[in-house]
Design an enzyme around this catalytic site. Structure first.
Site, mmCIF file in Angstrom:
data_model
loop_
_atom_site.group_PDB
_atom_site.id
_atom_site.type_symbol
_atom_site.label_atom_id
_atom_site.label_comp_id
_atom_site.label_asym_id
_atom_site.label_seq_id
_atom_site.Cartn_x
_atom_site.Cartn_y
_atom_site.Cartn_z
ATOM 1 N N ASP A 1 -2.521 -6.815 1.714
ATOM 2 C CA ASP A 1 -2.311 -5.366 1.745
ATOM 3 C C ASP A 1 -2.945 -4.793 0.483
ATOM 4 O O ASP A 1 -3.304 -5.525 -0.442
ATOM 5 C CB ASP A 1 -0.802 -5.053 1.777
ATOM 6 C CG ASP A 1 -0.515 -3.546 1.810
ATOM 7 O OD1 ASP A 1 -1.307 -2.807 2.430
ATOM 8 O OD2 ASP A 1 0.483 -3.111 1.208
ATOM 9 N N SER A 2 -3.008 -3.478 0.432
ATOM 10 C CA SER A 2 -3.522 -2.829 -0.774
ATOM 11 C C SER A 2 -2.516 -2.921 -1.922
ATOM 12 O O SER A 2 -2.890 -2.744 -3.081
ATOM 13 C CB SER A 2 -3.799 -1.359 -0.470
ATOM 14 O OG SER A 2 -2.622 -0.752 0.036
ATOM 15 N N GLU B 1 5.026 3.032 -4.617
ATOM 16 C CA GLU B 1 4.493 2.140 -5.666
ATOM 17 C C GLU B 1 5.151 2.441 -7.019
ATOM 18 O O GLU B 1 5.222 1.589 -7.885
ATOM 19 C CB GLU B 1 2.962 2.274 -5.778
ATOM 20 C CG GLU B 1 2.185 1.717 -4.586
ATOM 21 C CD GLU B 1 1.980 0.182 -4.620
ATOM 22 O OE1 GLU B 1 1.977 -0.408 -5.707
ATOM 23 O OE2 GLU B 1 1.838 -0.406 -3.530
ATOM 24 N N CYS C 1 -1.475 -4.085 6.469
ATOM 25 C CA CYS C 1 -1.903 -2.806 5.918
ATOM 26 C C CYS C 1 -2.311 -1.916 7.089
ATOM 27 O O CYS C 1 -3.243 -2.263 7.836
ATOM 28 C CB CYS C 1 -3.088 -3.037 4.975
ATOM 29 S SG CYS C 1 -3.807 -1.519 4.351
ATOM 30 N N CYS D 1 2.370 2.791 8.105
ATOM 31 C CA CYS D 1 1.914 2.240 6.833
ATOM 32 C C CYS D 1 3.015 1.289 6.375
ATOM 33 O O CYS D 1 4.203 1.624 6.453
ATOM 34 C CB CYS D 1 1.727 3.373 5.835
ATOM 35 S SG CYS D 1 1.576 2.819 4.126
ATOM 36 N N THR D 2 2.618 0.117 5.903
ATOM 37 C CA THR D 2 3.618 -0.917 5.611
ATOM 38 C C THR D 2 4.460 -0.605 4.374
ATOM 39 O O THR D 2 5.459 -1.273 4.127
ATOM 40 C CB THR D 2 2.931 -2.285 5.461
ATOM 41 O OG1 THR D 2 1.859 -2.159 4.511
ATOM 42 C CG2 THR D 2 2.386 -2.773 6.778
ATOM 43 N N HIS D 3 4.068 0.407 3.613
ATOM 44 C CA HIS D 3 4.909 0.819 2.480
ATOM 45 C C HIS D 3 6.145 1.611 2.935
ATOM 46 O O HIS D 3 7.126 1.690 2.213
ATOM 47 C CB HIS D 3 4.122 1.734 1.535
ATOM 48 C CG HIS D 3 3.198 1.045 0.590
ATOM 49 N ND1 HIS D 3 2.085 0.356 0.993
ATOM 50 C CD2 HIS D 3 3.226 0.940 -0.768
ATOM 51 C CE1 HIS D 3 1.450 -0.126 -0.071
ATOM 52 N NE2 HIS D 3 2.130 0.214 -1.151
ATOM 53 N N TYR E 1 -5.666 2.356 -0.491
ATOM 54 C CA TYR E 1 -6.870 2.263 0.339
ATOM 55 C C TYR E 1 -6.999 3.517 1.226
ATOM 56 O O TYR E 1 -8.081 3.847 1.693
ATOM 57 C CB TYR E 1 -6.779 1.052 1.282
ATOM 58 C CG TYR E 1 -7.025 -0.317 0.670
ATOM 59 C CD1 TYR E 1 -7.170 -0.496 -0.706
ATOM 60 C CD2 TYR E 1 -7.118 -1.437 1.493
ATOM 61 C CE1 TYR E 1 -7.378 -1.765 -1.228
ATOM 62 C CE2 TYR E 1 -7.344 -2.706 0.973
ATOM 63 C CZ TYR E 1 -7.465 -2.868 -0.391
ATOM 64 O OH TYR E 1 -7.685 -4.124 -0.897
HETATM 65 N N1 DGL Z 1 0.331 -0.467 2.934
HETATM 66 C C1 DGL Z 1 -0.874 0.265 3.133
HETATM 67 C C2 DGL Z 1 -0.955 0.766 4.574
HETATM 68 O O1 DGL Z 1 -0.247 0.269 5.375
HETATM 69 C C3 DGL Z 1 -0.940 1.294 2.105
HETATM 70 C C4 DGL Z 1 -2.081 2.194 2.261
HETATM 71 C C5 DGL Z 1 -2.880 2.556 1.093
HETATM 72 O O2 DGL Z 1 -3.192 1.699 0.292
HETATM 73 O O3 DGL Z 1 -3.234 3.723 1.054
HETATM 74 O O4 DGL Z 1 -1.711 1.590 4.947
#
Ligand code: DGL
Length: 270
Positions: free
Chosen positions: A12-13, A153, A75, A187-189, A44
């Protein structure tokens, strides 16, 4: 050569992909997992397709050096922007879109599904397209929530946190008013904001974790391919990040609770 006892590779990012790791560790405690969070370059979701492709290819190359048996792009941004071109990855691969959409389509009763994700994810319309392939008449309401990743984050995740509550209300009210009964956390966050999101959407709206669904899906694929580990001991979880390991540990505290056998190291992708 990979075999059934090779690790599962997840990337992931940032820390969001740990939602997939948590699910995997719960379902498959004997598996080794190698995780890469590209924390030096998060987010990302505000980058172009070409940049996201380049980053995803580098993330995969890093995991490849650990000889992983399956890659999970935990991600939403990578999974949706590159939904139709996975050629950055040579091997068994899943993103989060298909598993998440399958779960949402199974759950919705009124055929009104909400999708929230990064700007790049929503712009790609991948979730919407995959949903319509399964339920053509489904009404899909999408909303980009670009402030959520930086809030997560930086640890602004507790219910009652005023800036996050206000931003979330602004993003989510149109979906609530549209009457969605299922909301894809694309989004996984975002599962880290679950309490805040469900407080706004109300209890009747099912929230679907894209990372969690990807974890469940990976288990199914590995089982089908007879690639589940036959290890008897508990698996190791190695977490790598491209920025400071201390910072990663601090920010990922919520995910790390309840996980053991975990090491965190910093790494470089070049
Ligand atoms: N966890 C990433 C996603 O699911 C985060 C996105 C990002 O880095 O902008 O999109």
């Amino acid at each position: 050569m990979t075999d059934r006892n090779s690790a599962i590779g997840v990337f992931d990012s940032g820390i969001g992909g740990l939602t997939a790791v948590k699910e995997l560790a719960k379902l498959l405690p004997n598996e080794n997992i190698i995780y890469l969070g590209d924390t030096a370059r998060v987010p990302y979701g505000s980058k172009s397709r070409d940049t996201i492709y380049k980053y995803a290819a580098q993330d995969v190359k890093f995991l490849q050096s650990y000889n992983v048996k399956m890659f999970i792009a935990a991600c939403g941004t990578v999974s949706s922007v590159l939904a139709d071109d996975n050629d950055f990855c040579d091997g068994l691969y899943t993103g989060v879109i298909r598993p998440t959409v399958d779960a949402a389509c199974n759950l919705t009763k009124n055929k009104k599904i909400g999708v929230i994700g990064t700007a790049a994810t929503i712009r790609s319309r991948s979730y919407e397209r995959f949903i319509k392939e399964i339920i053509p008449e489904c009404e899909v309401y999408s909303k980009a929530c670009p402030m959520f990743v930086p809030l997560v984050e930086n640890g602004y995740i507790e219910k009652g946190c005023i800036p996050t509550e206000e931003i979330a209300r602004e993003y989510l009210m149109p979906l609530k008013e549209a009457g969605v009964d299922t909301l894809i956390l694309g989004c996984t966050h975002y599962p880290l904001l679950c309490d805040i999101i469900s407080g706004i959407m109300g209890e009747g709206v099912a929230l679907i974790s894209s990372g969690g669904e990807a974890g469940k899906f990976a288990m199914k694929v590995l089982k089908e391919k007879k690639l589940l580990s036959d290890r008897k001991d508990k698996g190791r979880i190695e977490l790598y990040c491209t920025d400071s390991a201390e910072l990663f540990e601090e920010n990922a505290q919520h995910f790390l609770n309840g996980l053991d056998n975990v090491t965190i190291r910093s790494c470089s992708l070049d």
